[in-house]
Write an enzyme that holds these catalytic residues in place. Structure first.
Site: not given
Length: 822
Positions: A125-126
């Site tokens: 996600e990051d």
């Protein structure tokens, strides 16, 4: 209980002896042992565990001594490298977040695969790491768990991103509950650091946690995690109440325990004397739990009218942990023998576990001084599951290894897919709109407990507390819900709005369409209205004898009784596909129906239907109270004007005339004779009330080519309703076919002619198949009154309410000068 680094969970092993056999360490100190361990790893070619993982490894080894630490080390190095340079709102390096989440899961006892996925849960996600790279390095199982907790981008979903993320997470949880376990641990650490967020963000995140995450933790049985989340949300949304509860807890902790600890010692000695091996401890309450107790105290003022002060017993409960299930009841026996149990406080969740795996015996006893102490009794296995829920059951994908405890054969919960989750996944597919899904999800999770009902076929129904018979019908299947016309609870007919209680025995009454032969449908619903009668198709048939293609469907007011999203969504979809139409009462066949059967009517037949040898040529009038029709047995009575009133044999009105001194006359039906307008017959239908019943009955009558003169619908009583129709028959032979057509209407279980003598002519339709024990609202042998009596001074001519009966009529008022005809 707050989960902190290095703190073992209650009931878990805290020493090397408890964790399993280990090699003697001799005189090596901790530092020397650490150097020796690293040297051994280097000698075997395995990389050493990073220092940052040491506390995590210690917590993980308590539950899994044989865990693959090398896999954890590789996952940590990849996560640290991927998140390098990123900071959290608090200013700490981002890697501290996955490390803290993984520590929470390690203390809960999660497996190695779950911990590896937790370390990597934010990388896709990051960071630049892709899901394919995770799968290549750690396998598809880890990649699936990481993908399950990965948020959807707001760029792609906009305001619906949060709702769609939870939908994606729930779908993934349906295949593996570890997805939601990781998400809950992730939220717990975020809530621990929520003070670094903006105030508006704190409130928004706390509300989502309260409405969705805490109920999910409750349903997965992870009580230690749920309790801490509750306290943080409580402090965020209600800081003043939290401060009050926290101050009371601190004051109690600083003072001596004069009640619970001494009673725990006394109970422990009593159990030891009775030969029951048990561990008795005091379970202190957390802030939210104490706050609930204080609310109860405030709601029940004392004798002086002021709120009661908290008592020492309000700050905790006693926990008794034993070895075997039978020991739980032995402890209960000692408690209730030596102290006074409080009626209504005993709950047995051992024999009947809660929907979230929870098992315990709950009771409360009164001590000599009048204080009331709550006591929980459970086994060690029950205690582990009560604290950590599905986590204590182990990884659902891993086979049971040698030496590990196999799952209990009597365990009725699937850890990989609990029953409540299966139901949630079923209805979420029917709500593509994100807002509707979010509203339905929060409403479904709002119920903090479930009940268990049983069908009359023995099928178990798990429903949320407050569910009604409508919810039970749709839990048996959408088709069953649409065809529902009534319900029976514990052997008695009840309204569909009836709220079910734990342990109720339920039968859903349907119209039986497309169901196999037999008293019950394939899904456990009760076809008590019948299916195939001895003289034709059952009530699921259309008036022309063909099977109905679809059920009558739910009424809009059912939405007020539906408590579960699945029922509401199914009802709303039906109502959207079937817009309501005003009921139309037809007195003839519609163009879409086949022509009614032709009944021969002789144009030249005599107008006098009855002859009397004693009074030849006298005017004859057929009584309206019993509506005689050939070949009924009939009796004549002289009335004013020299006419003869003809009643059916055994008619109560005729018997009263005989009792008044009017001599009976012998009369006979004239062959081929008929009144000018045809024979009138009064028919009474007893049915289970449902929407559009009036329209279906009138359509069935008119479908036989019979005109309706009047109709009366009495108010429903206990779901039963009575319809009375006066029809005009073109020929006496049409009576039997009309009776059968009415009986075939869905929900109708009896059709009769009022005042019908036993066995006298076609006074009753063929008996319906076996159904519920329903008794007619009134006595069919009682007089009907003078509603259809020509002697009545006035007869209804339009729709109206007369007394408690709604009626319409197409008949004219007779002359008020006419004498009584019976």
């Amino acid at each position: 209980m707050t989960i902190e680094a290095g703190q073992p969970l209650a009931g878990q092993p805290t020493s090397a002896r408890q964790a399993g056999p280990r090699r003697p360490l001799g005189g090596l100190g901790r530092a020397a042992l650490g150097r020796a361990g690293r040297a051994a790893l280097l000698a075997t070619g395995r990389p050493p565990v990073p220092d940052a993982l040491e506390p995590l490894v210690q917590a993980h080894r308590r539950h899994h001594p044989q865990a693959d630490l090398g896999l954890l080390g590789r996952a940590y190095r990849l996560a640290e490298e991927s998140h390098r340079g990123q900071k959290r709102k608090s200013g700490e390096p981002y890697i501290t977040h996955p490390l803290a989440v993984t520590m929470i899961l390690a203390q809960l006892g999660a497996g190695t695969t779950t911990l590896v996925s937790s370390l990597l849960h934010d990388t896709v996600e990051d960071t630049e790491l892709t899901l394919d790279q995770v799968a290549e390095g750690f396998g598809p199982e880890v990649a699936y768990l990481v993908d399950g907790v990965t948020k959807l981008e707001k760029v792609d979903f906009g305001a619906a991103a949060e709702a769609e993320t939870f939908r994606k997470m729930l779908v993934a949880t349906g295949d593996d509950v570890r997805v939601m376990v990781i998400k809950l641990a992730d939220r717990l650490h975020n809530m621990r650091t929520i003070r670094h967020m903006k105030p508006a963000s704190q409130v928004r995140i706390a509300k989502v946690t309260r409405d969705v995450l805490i109920p999910l933790a409750e349903r997965l049985g992870i009580q230690v995690l749920k309790a801490e989340l509750e306290d943080i949300v409580f402090a965020t949304l209600h800081p003043e109440e939290h401060a009050r509860s926290r101050a009371l807890l601190a004051r109690h902790e600083d003072g001596p325990d004069t009640l619970l600890a001494p009673f725990a010692d006394v109970l422990g000695r009593q159990l030891a004397e009775a030969g029951v091996a048990a561990e008795v401890t005091v379970r202190p309450r957390h802030c939210v739990s104490l706050h609930r107790v204080l609310l109860k105290r405030d709601a029940a003022p004392g004798r002086d009218g002021r709120p009661q002060e908290p008592q020492p017993a309000d700050f905790g409960r006693l926990l008794v942990v034993v070895e075997e299930n039978a020991d739980c009841y032995a402890v209960l026996g000692e408690l209730h023998t030596c102290w006074t149990p409080l009626p209504g406080e005993f709950k047995d969740f051992v024999a009947a576990p809660k929907f979230n795996l929870y098992q315990s015996l709950h009771t409360a006893v009164a001590l000599a001084g009048g204080e009331v102490v709550e006591v929980l009794v459970r086994t060690r296995r029950m205690h582990a599951i009560a604290e950590t829920g599905v986590v204590a059951l182990g990884d659902p994908r891993q086979p049971v290894r040698g030496g590990e405890q196999a799952p209990d054969e009597l365990d009725r919960t699937d850890p990989a897919r609990p029953g409540w989750l299966s139901r949630l996944l079923e209805w979420q597919q029917e709500t593509p709109d994100p807002d509707a899904f979010w509203s339905a999800l929060t409403a479904d999770l709002a119920g903090d407990r479930e009940i268990t009902a049983v069908t009359e076929l023995g099928e178990t129904l798990q429903l949320r507390a407050g569910a009604t018979c409508v919810d039970a019908a749709y839990l048996l299947g959408e088709e069953t819900g649409h065809r529902c016309i009534g319900a029976r609870v514990n052997g008695r007919l009840v309204a569909l709005s009836t709220v079910l209680q734990d342990g109720d025995r339920v039968a859903i009454l349907t119209d039986g369409s497309d169901a196999p032969d037999g008293p019950h449908g394939p899904d456990g619903s009760d076809r008590s209205d019948g299916s195939e009668g001895p003289d034709g198709p059952g009530p699921s048939a259309a008036p022309d004898g063909r099977r109905r293609s679809e059920p009558s469907g739910p009424a809009p007011e059912w939405l007020a009784h539906a408590r579960t999203p699945a029922a509401r969504i199914a009802i709303e979809r039906w109502l959207a596909d079937h817009p309501p139409r005003r009921p139309v009462v037809r007195t003839g066949p519609s163009p879409s129906q086949p022509a009614p059967p032709a009944h021969p009517v002789a144009a030249d037949r005599p107008a006098v239907p009855v002859t009397s040898a004693e009074r030849p040529g006298a005017p004859v009038r057929l009584a309206r109270c019993c509506t005689p029709v050939p070949p009924d047995g009939i009796v004549g009575y002289p009335i004013r004007g020299g006419a003869i009133a003809v009643h059916r044999a055994g008619c109560p009105a005729g018997e009263r005339m005989r009792a008044d001194g009017r001599g009976a006359l012998e009369v006979d039906w004239r062959p081929g004779g008929a009144p000018p307008g045809g024979y009138r017959a009064t028919l009474r239908a007893e049915a289970l009330n449902r929407p559009r019943l009036l329209a279906d009955l009138t359509a069935a009558i008119s479908g036989e080519g019979v005109g309706i003169v009047s109709a009366e619908v009495e108010p429903p009583q206990e779901l039963r309703v009575r319809h009375t129709y006066t029809v005009e028959l073109p020929d006496p032979a049409a009576l039997a076919s009309v009776l059968r057509a009415m009986l075939r209407v869905s929900g109708v279980y009896d059709v009769e002619r009022p005042h019908a003598p036993p066995g006298g002519g076609p006074g009753r339709a063929p008996a319906a198949p076996p159904g519920p024990a329903v008794h007619p609202v009134g006595d069919p042998a009682a007089p009907e009154g003078n509603a259809d009596d020509p002697s009545a001074p006035g007869v209804r001519t339009s729709w109206g309410i007369h007394g408690r009966t709604a009626a319409f009529s197409g008949q004219r008022s007779p002359s008020p000068n006419r004498g009584p005809e019976g």
